[in-house]
Design a protein around this motif. Sequence first.
Motif, PDB file in Angstrom:
ATOM      1  N   MET A 169       0.850  -1.494  -0.086  1.00  0.00           N
ATOM      2  CA  MET A 169       0.574   0.013  -0.095  1.00  0.00           C
ATOM      3  C   MET A 169       0.873   1.175   0.131  1.00  0.00           C
ATOM      4  SD  MET A 169      -1.683   2.470   2.148  1.00  0.00           S
ATOM      5  CE  MET A 169      -0.403   2.291   3.707  1.00  0.00           C
ATOM      6  N   SER A 170       1.903   1.123   0.488  1.00  0.00           N
ATOM      7  CA  SER A 170       2.757   1.970   0.891  1.00  0.00           C
ATOM      8  C   SER A 170       3.402   2.702   0.024  1.00  0.00           C
ATOM      9  CB  SER A 170       3.017   2.629   2.174  1.00  0.00           C
ATOM     10  OG  SER A 170       4.836   1.495   2.500  1.00  0.00           O
ATOM     11  N   LYS A 171       4.299   1.521  -0.752  1.00  0.00           N
ATOM     12  CA  LYS A 171       4.599   1.593  -2.135  1.00  0.00           C
ATOM     13  C   LYS A 171       3.550   1.912  -3.071  1.00  0.00           C
ATOM     14  CE  LYS A 171       8.867   0.049  -0.778  1.00  0.00           C
ATOM     15  NZ  LYS A 171      10.272   0.989  -0.864  1.00  0.00           N
ATOM     16  N   SER A 172       2.954   1.548  -3.306  1.00  0.00           N
ATOM     17  CA  SER A 172       1.569   2.477  -4.728  1.00  0.00           C
ATOM     18  C   SER A 172       1.016   3.630  -4.003  1.00  0.00           C
ATOM     19  CB  SER A 172       0.412   1.126  -3.989  1.00  0.00           C
ATOM     20  OG  SER A 172       0.250   0.010  -5.217  1.00  0.00           O
ATOM     21  N   ALA A 173       0.796   4.193  -3.189  1.00  0.00           N
ATOM     22  CA  ALA A 173       1.615   5.866  -2.354  1.00  0.00           C
ATOM     23  C   ALA A 173       2.003   6.511  -3.353  1.00  0.00           C
ATOM     24  CB  ALA A 173       0.897   5.886  -0.798  1.00  0.00           C
ATOM     25  N   ARG A 229       7.338   9.970   3.379  1.00  0.00           N
ATOM     26  CA  ARG A 229       7.533   9.415   5.496  1.00  0.00           C
ATOM     27  C   ARG A 229       6.500   8.109   5.527  1.00  0.00           C
ATOM     28  NH1 ARG A 229       6.537  15.401   7.359  1.00  0.00           N
ATOM     29  NH2 ARG A 229       8.898  16.337   6.778  1.00  0.00           N
ATOM     30  N   MET A 230       5.476   8.109   5.216  1.00  0.00           N
ATOM     31  CA  MET A 230       4.625   6.588   5.178  1.00  0.00           C
ATOM     32  C   MET A 230       4.790   5.622   4.606  1.00  0.00           C
ATOM     33  SD  MET A 230       1.075   5.862   4.354  1.00  0.00           S
ATOM     34  CE  MET A 230       0.940   5.706   2.292  1.00  0.00           C
ATOM     35  N   ASP A 231       5.981   5.641   3.561  1.00  0.00           N
ATOM     36  CA  ASP A 231       7.076   4.437   3.533  1.00  0.00           C
ATOM     37  C   ASP A 231       7.612   4.090   4.439  1.00  0.00           C
ATOM     38  OD1 ASP A 231       7.291   2.204   1.631  1.00  0.00           O
ATOM     39  OD2 ASP A 231       8.826   3.460   0.783  1.00  0.00           O
ATOM     40  N   THR A 248       5.960  14.233  -0.889  1.00  0.00           N
ATOM     41  CA  THR A 248       7.015  14.592   0.870  1.00  0.00           C
ATOM     42  C   THR A 248       6.066  13.149   2.167  1.00  0.00           C
ATOM     43  OG1 THR A 248       7.408  16.110   0.127  1.00  0.00           O
ATOM     44  CG2 THR A 248       8.002  15.562   2.663  1.00  0.00           C
ATOM     45  N   ALA A 249       4.192  13.407   2.451  1.00  0.00           N
ATOM     46  CA  ALA A 249       4.068  12.310   2.933  1.00  0.00           C
ATOM     47  C   ALA A 249       4.317  11.009   2.651  1.00  0.00           C
ATOM     48  CB  ALA A 249       2.621  13.470   3.859  1.00  0.00           C
ATOM     49  N   LEU A 286       1.703  22.338  -8.146  1.00  0.00           N
ATOM     50  CA  LEU A 286       2.573  21.520  -7.694  1.00  0.00           C
ATOM     51  C   LEU A 286       3.104  21.525  -6.001  1.00  0.00           C
ATOM     52  CD1 LEU A 286       5.551  20.635  -8.581  1.00  0.00           C
ATOM     53  CD2 LEU A 286       6.379  22.715  -8.965  1.00  0.00           C
ATOM     54  N   GLU A 287       2.911  22.839  -5.472  1.00  0.00           N
ATOM     55  CA  GLU A 287       2.935  22.547  -4.297  1.00  0.00           C
ATOM     56  C   GLU A 287       2.608  21.147  -3.255  1.00  0.00           C
ATOM     57  OE1 GLU A 287       2.225  26.100   0.289  1.00  0.00           O
ATOM     58  OE2 GLU A 287       2.568  26.727  -3.035  1.00  0.00           O
ATOM     59  N   MET A 288       0.934  21.775  -3.485  1.00  0.00           N
ATOM     60  CA  MET A 288       0.163  20.986  -3.257  1.00  0.00           C
ATOM     61  C   MET A 288       0.530  19.107  -3.344  1.00  0.00           C
ATOM     62  SD  MET A 288      -4.070  19.642  -3.449  1.00  0.00           S
ATOM     63  CE  MET A 288      -3.864  20.279  -5.422  1.00  0.00           C
TER      64      MET A 288
END
Length: 79
Positions: free
Chosen positions: A11-15, A47-49, A43-44, A35-37
């Motif tokens: 799941m995290s790799k897919s995200a 970090r989750m991965d 980045t999030a 782009l900023e969003m």
Amino acid sequence: MKKSTDADLAMSKSAVKISSDLLSNPLCEQEPSFLEMVTAFDTAMKRMDSFNQEKVNQIQKTVIEPLKKVTAVPPNLSG
């Protein structure tokens, strides 16, 4: 436990893949706010991965490996 950790990592790799694909979207070049969003989202997701990988490593050390040792021990046959 193994299936759960495998699912978490998948799941995290897919995200991360989704966020990376979004960053390469031409709309990011045209819309600075988009782009900023997307950059914040990317980045999030990274970090989750990273968190998920560390969590899986801890589960491996504290749950899966000890269970392998316990299941390798033959049952006590003395009566």
